[in-house]
Design an enzyme around this catalytic site. Structure first.
Site, mmCIF file in Angstrom:
data_model
loop_
_atom_site.group_PDB
_atom_site.id
_atom_site.type_symbol
_atom_site.label_atom_id
_atom_site.label_comp_id
_atom_site.label_asym_id
_atom_site.label_seq_id
_atom_site.Cartn_x
_atom_site.Cartn_y
_atom_site.Cartn_z
ATOM 1 N N LYS A 1 -60.595 36.654 -3.392
ATOM 2 C CA LYS A 1 -61.208 37.284 -2.200
ATOM 3 C C LYS A 1 -60.186 38.102 -1.435
ATOM 4 O O LYS A 1 -60.471 39.197 -0.962
ATOM 5 C CB LYS A 1 -61.743 36.206 -1.242
ATOM 6 C CG LYS A 1 -63.107 35.701 -1.601
ATOM 7 C CD LYS A 1 -63.640 34.824 -0.476
ATOM 8 C CE LYS A 1 -62.745 33.660 -0.206
ATOM 9 N NZ LYS A 1 -63.112 32.363 -0.577
ATOM 10 N N CYS B 1 -32.436 31.247 0.801
ATOM 11 C CA CYS B 1 -32.567 30.108 1.706
ATOM 12 C C CYS B 1 -31.866 28.860 1.142
ATOM 13 O O CYS B 1 -30.670 28.724 1.307
ATOM 14 C CB CYS B 1 -34.041 29.858 2.038
ATOM 15 S SG CYS B 1 -34.214 29.023 3.621
ATOM 16 N N HIS C 1 -35.787 34.686 3.916
ATOM 17 C CA HIS C 1 -36.725 34.786 2.791
ATOM 18 C C HIS C 1 -37.082 36.256 2.598
ATOM 19 O O HIS C 1 -38.154 36.709 3.043
ATOM 20 C CB HIS C 1 -37.994 33.977 3.085
ATOM 21 C CG HIS C 1 -37.815 32.511 2.897
ATOM 22 N ND1 HIS C 1 -37.838 31.918 1.663
ATOM 23 C CD2 HIS C 1 -37.565 31.528 3.782
ATOM 24 C CE1 HIS C 1 -37.634 30.617 1.791
ATOM 25 N NE2 HIS C 1 -37.462 30.350 3.068
ATOM 26 N N GLU D 1 -38.173 37.815 0.182
ATOM 27 C CA GLU D 1 -39.351 38.087 -0.658
ATOM 28 C C GLU D 1 -40.588 38.412 0.177
ATOM 29 O O GLU D 1 -41.479 39.126 -0.273
ATOM 30 C CB GLU D 1 -39.639 36.907 -1.602
ATOM 31 C CG GLU D 1 -40.120 35.614 -0.956
ATOM 32 C CD GLU D 1 -39.007 34.696 -0.467
ATOM 33 O OE1 GLU D 1 -37.908 35.213 -0.159
ATOM 34 O OE2 GLU D 1 -39.234 33.475 -0.367
HETATM 35 N N1 GLN Z 1 -34.361 22.933 3.062
HETATM 36 C C1 GLN Z 1 -33.582 23.973 3.621
HETATM 37 C C2 GLN Z 1 -33.657 24.005 5.146
HETATM 38 O O1 GLN Z 1 -34.532 23.431 5.719
HETATM 39 C C3 GLN Z 1 -33.984 25.299 3.046
HETATM 40 C C4 GLN Z 1 -35.363 25.700 3.452
HETATM 41 C C5 GLN Z 1 -35.935 26.769 2.582
HETATM 42 O O2 GLN Z 1 -35.435 27.035 1.479
HETATM 43 N N2 GLN Z 1 -36.999 27.386 3.028
HETATM 44 O O3 GLN Z 1 -32.845 24.634 5.780
#
Ligand code: GLN
Length: 585
Positions: free
Chosen positions: A42, A412, A541, A543
């Site tokens: 969707k 991350c 992040h 991405e």
């Molecule tokens: N676990 C790690 C933190 O809390 C990395 C988090 C993640 O990769 N989004 O900082």
């Protein structure tokens, strides 16, 4: 904003909440329901149709209405629900919001995402304030009223010509029924030509019959009709193009003209769907239903369409390939890494290569066998993650790629693991670790953020959303971002590099090339080019920010470095055409 709300009272049963500044008739609505089953795409359909209207010069704003009672998607397991997509304002949402951002090249906010948890919270808060004094608070009109006001708030804030509403789940689900009722009320209140209802359905094709069957689709649409929704358009999902006979049956049973019953069968890439819709003139139908013809401005349409179709074509026709390994815990569930897959696809199109993704479960990887697991890869990504499982394997992979000069991007958790690896194996900090993994480590090089220490509970309280990052001049990061002094990246973490260790890590040769402007929070790391061709990590992040025509620079850098490695290590060859990101059901 809701100052001008009119509440249902003892005098009237009508409840048509309208935020201040709402101009009736200005914003039209396209509302997409799923019938027969979930997972039909969707979001992909809705964003592709929105893109076709956007290309005609209309302003569009999407919203997803989720049935579940969670306030956001932050605490959902990626195994069950796919990745948690984080918006710039820090909202943790369903992965469909990523599809909207990518197809519309538009940053979204919490206005574009609602859950039953949010809707009910608003109603209950109002009840406690006494806003409904004298009235029993009911699903109709109060809860449905809250849904309508959420859509109208989005209409006012975005000043959109068309709001695209995606109703989560499937017609017939108890948890989504009140959303459907709210849409019926909305169409009644907004008047004729204000709402276009689209039913996305599925055409069965049982192998033992070898023939498409429309009954399940008919029954699904019957349910919708029973709820007072007459669809204007029916989009039929299925593996093969839907036959005319099946479309005729659906038209007959649903009062939908044949030209509005559309086959949305599987194709190689989701990015080809806008063109598929245009091929059937579906966007033209919507413009007629909503009477928007006098607002469209198709001046740039053919240019936008050509740019997009060039991109979609480049994804499929490529002359060279690279293999990038993704080391993770959820590698069996591709949806957990949807945005990474898309980001690599964007880079593939930009660099004219096919990026083949190799999924590597790190649970059993050690220093001794890392080389075997990573054989034949020209690049490695360690993606985001939580918890202990597989982390030693990730660290072993990072050691291997660092020592063997294999291009690396740590995202991350992958950034944090790179710090742990470097601390242990280069700086000699034996037993270094993140306190998320080992609370007794002698060298807590990654530790919980100070502001996170006070927080109890796990919902919506990580360091979330877009933040500015200062880039150190003269570094690889500066080069990747065209020497911009500051860039905006999106975050979702609880832990950080412990500032006490920064000097020691830098003395060992690690470069922190991006940091938060006002705090010693390290956001980007790299190794000098003299030591490694591409070793980059980011606490962010990236991405979530890659767009089809604007690949995110960290990913593009990785793919470029991987291409160089591929060219240096083996003769170029022409691979089979890429399957692309196929539509699956
Ligand atoms: N676990 C790690 C933190 O809390 C990395 C988090 C993640 O990769 N989004 O900082």
């Amino acid at each position: 904003m809701l100052a001008s709300l009119s509440y249902a009272s003892d005098e009237t049963e009508f409840y048509a909440p309208k935020p201040a500044g709402y101009k009736p008739g200005k914003t039209k609505y396209v509302i997409v329901f799923g019938t027969v089953m979930s997972g039909l795409g969707k979001g992909i359909f809705s964003s592709s149709l929105a893109k076709c209207l956007q290309d005609k010069g209309l302003t569009v704003a999407p919203i997803k209405l989720e049935g579940y009672l969670n306030i956001d998607s932050g605490t959902l397991n990626p195994y069950r629900h796919g990745e948690v997509f984080v918006l710039d304002d820090g909202m943790e949402t369903d992965m469909d919001l990523g599809t909207y951002e990518r197809l519309l090249d538009q940053n979204l906010s919490r206005l574009n995402f609602a859950t039953s948890g949010q809707i009910f919270t608003r109603v209950l808060e109002k009840e406690r304030k006494g806003s409904y004094l004298g009235r029993d608070v009911q699903m109709i009109p109060h809860v449905t009223g809250e849904v309508k006001s959420k859509l109208r708030e989005l209409a006012v804030t975005s000043d959109a010509d068309v709001v695209f509403v995606e109703i989560g789940g499937t017609v017939g689900d108890v948890e989504n029924a009140y959303y459907i009722e709210a849409m019926r009320e909305l169409a009644f209140e907004e008047g004729p030509n204000s709402c276009a209802f689209v039913a996305l359905t599925y055409i069965l094709n049982p192998p033992m019959l070898g023939e498409q069957k429309s009954k399940a689709a008919q029954l699904g649409i019957k349910s919708l009709l029973g709820l007072g929704i007459q669809p204007h358009i029916i989009a039929c999902r299925g593996k093969e193009p839907v036959t005319r006979k099946v479309r005729e049956k659906l038209a007959l049973y649903s009062n939908v003209p044949m030209e509005n019953v559309f086959s949305m069968h599987d194709i190689d890439s989701i990015y080809l769907i806008p063109e598929m819709l245009r091929g059937a003139s579906l966007e033209e139908r919507v413009i007629d239903i909503l009477q928007l013809r006098d607002r469209i401005d198709p001046v740039n349409e053919s240019l936008r369409r050509q740019e997009w179709n060039d991109f979609a074509r480049r994804i499929r026709s490529v002359s060279r390939q690279v293999r990038i390994g993704i080391m993770g815990k959820y590698t069996s569930v591709r949806d957990s890494y949807a945005s990474i897959i898309h980001a690599l696809e964007h880079c593939g199109a930009a660099e004219n290569c096919r990026v083949e993704i190799v999924w590597v479960d790190t649970t059993d990887i050690t220093d001794a066998n890392a080389g075997e697991h990573l054989a034949g890869l020209q690049g490695v990504i360690v993606p985001g993650g939580f918890g202990v499982r597989g982390t030693e394997g990730k660290i072993a992979c990072i050691k291997y790629v660092r020592e063997n000069r294999i291009p690396y991007l740590g995202i991350c958790y992958g950034f944090q693991m790179a710090v742990v690896e470097f601390a242990r194996n280069v700086c000699g900090l034996t037993g270094a670790n993140s306190t998320e993994i080992d609370s007794d480590t002698p060298h807590p090089v990654v530790d919980i953020l100070p502001e996170q220490k006070q927080i109890e509970g796990l919902g919506g309280n990580m360091r979330l959303g877009g933040r500015d990052v200062q880039i150190k001049p003269g570094t690889l990061a500066a080069e990747l971002f065209n020497n911009a002094p500051e860039v905006r990246l999106r975050f979702r973490h609880r832990y950080e590099v412990d500032p006490q260790y920064i000097e020691r890590l830098e003395a060992g040769g690690l470069i922190f090339s991006g940091k938060a402007p006002d705090y010693p929070i390290m956001q980007i790391l790299e190794l000098p080019r003299s030591v490694h061709p591409y070793f980059v990590g980011t606490q962010a992040h990236p991405e979530f920010q890659s767009r089809p025509l604007r690949p995110q620079p960290f990913f593009r850098g990785l793919v470029r470095a991987a291409l160089e490695r591929a060219a240096a290590t083996r003769p170029e060859h022409i691979p089979a055409p890429a399957p692309g990101a196929g539509m699956t059901t």
